[in-house]
Design a protein around this motif. Structure first.
Motif, short mmCIF file in Angstrom:
data_model
loop_
_atom_site.label_atom_id
_atom_site.label_comp_id
_atom_site.label_asym_id
_atom_site.label_seq_id
_atom_site.Cartn_x
_atom_site.Cartn_y
_atom_site.Cartn_z
N PRO A 212 6.51 5.50 -6.95
CA PRO A 212 5.74 4.34 -7.39
C PRO A 212 5.39 3.36 -6.27
CG PRO A 212 7.46 4.78 -8.94
CD PRO A 212 7.69 5.69 -7.76
N LEU A 213 6.32 3.05 -5.37
CA LEU A 213 6.05 2.08 -4.31
C LEU A 213 6.57 2.61 -2.99
CD1 LEU A 213 5.06 -0.74 -3.45
CD2 LEU A 213 7.37 -1.57 -3.93
N GLU A 214 5.69 2.65 -1.99
CA GLU A 214 6.07 3.08 -0.65
C GLU A 214 5.49 2.10 0.36
OE1 GLU A 214 5.43 7.37 0.20
OE2 GLU A 214 4.47 7.33 -1.77
N PHE A 215 6.25 1.80 1.38
CA PHE A 215 5.70 1.03 2.49
C PHE A 215 6.20 1.67 3.77
CE2 PHE A 215 9.18 -1.21 0.49
CZ PHE A 215 10.05 -1.57 1.50
N GLU A 216 5.25 1.86 4.70
CA GLU A 216 5.55 2.57 5.93
C GLU A 216 5.07 1.79 7.14
OE1 GLU A 216 5.15 6.91 6.62
OE2 GLU A 216 4.16 6.78 4.67
N GLY A 217 5.94 1.70 8.13
CA GLY A 217 5.59 1.12 9.41
C GLY A 217 5.09 -0.31 9.34
N LEU A 218 5.62 -1.10 8.40
CA LEU A 218 5.18 -2.49 8.30
C LEU A 218 5.69 -3.28 9.49
CD1 LEU A 218 5.67 -3.54 4.56
CD2 LEU A 218 3.62 -2.68 5.69
N ARG A 219 4.78 -3.97 10.10
CA ARG A 219 5.15 -4.93 11.15
C ARG A 219 4.71 -6.28 10.65
NH1 ARG A 219 3.25 -5.34 17.40
NH2 ARG A 219 4.83 -6.86 17.98
N LEU A 220 5.65 -7.21 10.55
CA LEU A 220 5.39 -8.47 9.90
C LEU A 220 5.23 -9.64 10.85
CD1 LEU A 220 8.11 -8.04 7.15
CD2 LEU A 220 5.72 -7.37 7.03
N ASN A 221 5.71 -9.50 12.08
CA ASN A 221 5.80 -10.65 12.98
C ASN A 221 5.49 -10.20 14.40
OD1 ASN A 221 6.82 -12.74 14.64
ND2 ASN A 221 8.27 -13.33 13.06
N LEU A 222 4.69 -10.95 15.11
CA LEU A 222 4.36 -10.61 16.50
C LEU A 222 5.58 -10.68 17.42
CD1 LEU A 222 0.95 -12.38 17.07
CD2 LEU A 222 1.38 -9.93 17.06
N ALA A 223 6.53 -11.56 17.09
CA ALA A 223 7.70 -11.75 17.95
C ALA A 223 8.70 -10.60 17.85
CB ALA A 223 8.39 -13.07 17.60
N ARG A 224 8.60 -9.81 16.79
CA ARG A 224 9.54 -8.70 16.59
C ARG A 224 8.77 -7.39 16.58
NH1 ARG A 224 14.65 -10.19 14.05
NH2 ARG A 224 14.72 -8.00 13.52
N SER A 225 9.37 -6.35 17.11
CA SER A 225 8.69 -5.06 17.15
C SER A 225 9.21 -4.10 16.07
CB SER A 225 8.86 -4.42 18.53
OG SER A 225 10.24 -4.22 18.80
N ASP A 226 10.07 -4.59 15.18
CA ASP A 226 10.64 -3.74 14.13
C ASP A 226 9.56 -3.25 13.19
OD1 ASP A 226 12.71 -5.04 15.34
OD2 ASP A 226 13.69 -5.67 13.52
N LEU A 227 9.65 -1.98 12.81
CA LEU A 227 8.77 -1.40 11.79
C LEU A 227 9.63 -1.10 10.57
CD1 LEU A 227 6.61 1.03 13.94
CD2 LEU A 227 6.10 -1.31 13.25
#
Length: 73
Positions: free
Chosen positions: A2-17
């Motif tokens: 039903p819900l998938e999210f992939e490789g979300l990058r939310l903030n320029l200061a962080r490189s976490d996906l």
């Protein structure tokens, strides 16, 4: 899924996906220290904010934030 999210990058200061898949009955706990992006993640999933990168799929269809907002309502 039903819900998938992939490789979300939310903030320029962080490189976490951020990636995850949620099926019926799944529970997702979003925890972390202050400033770690919990509210940003939930805002993106609700269509209130645009992620800098990545995709959000609902029942296999990729949605723009405007379409997510219409589904949530």
């Amino acid at each position: 899924m039903p819900l998938e999210f992939e490789g979300l990058r939310l903030n320029l200061a962080r490189s976490d996906l951020i990636s995850n898949r949620l099926d019926y009955g799944d529970i997702l706990a979003v925890v972390g220290p202050s400033g770690s992006g919990k509210s940003q993640l939930l805002s993106c999933l609700a269509g209130l904010r645009t992620p800098l990168a990545g995709s959000i799929r609902y029942y296999g269809q990729t949605f723009s934030n405007s379409r997510i907002r219409r589904i949530v309502r």
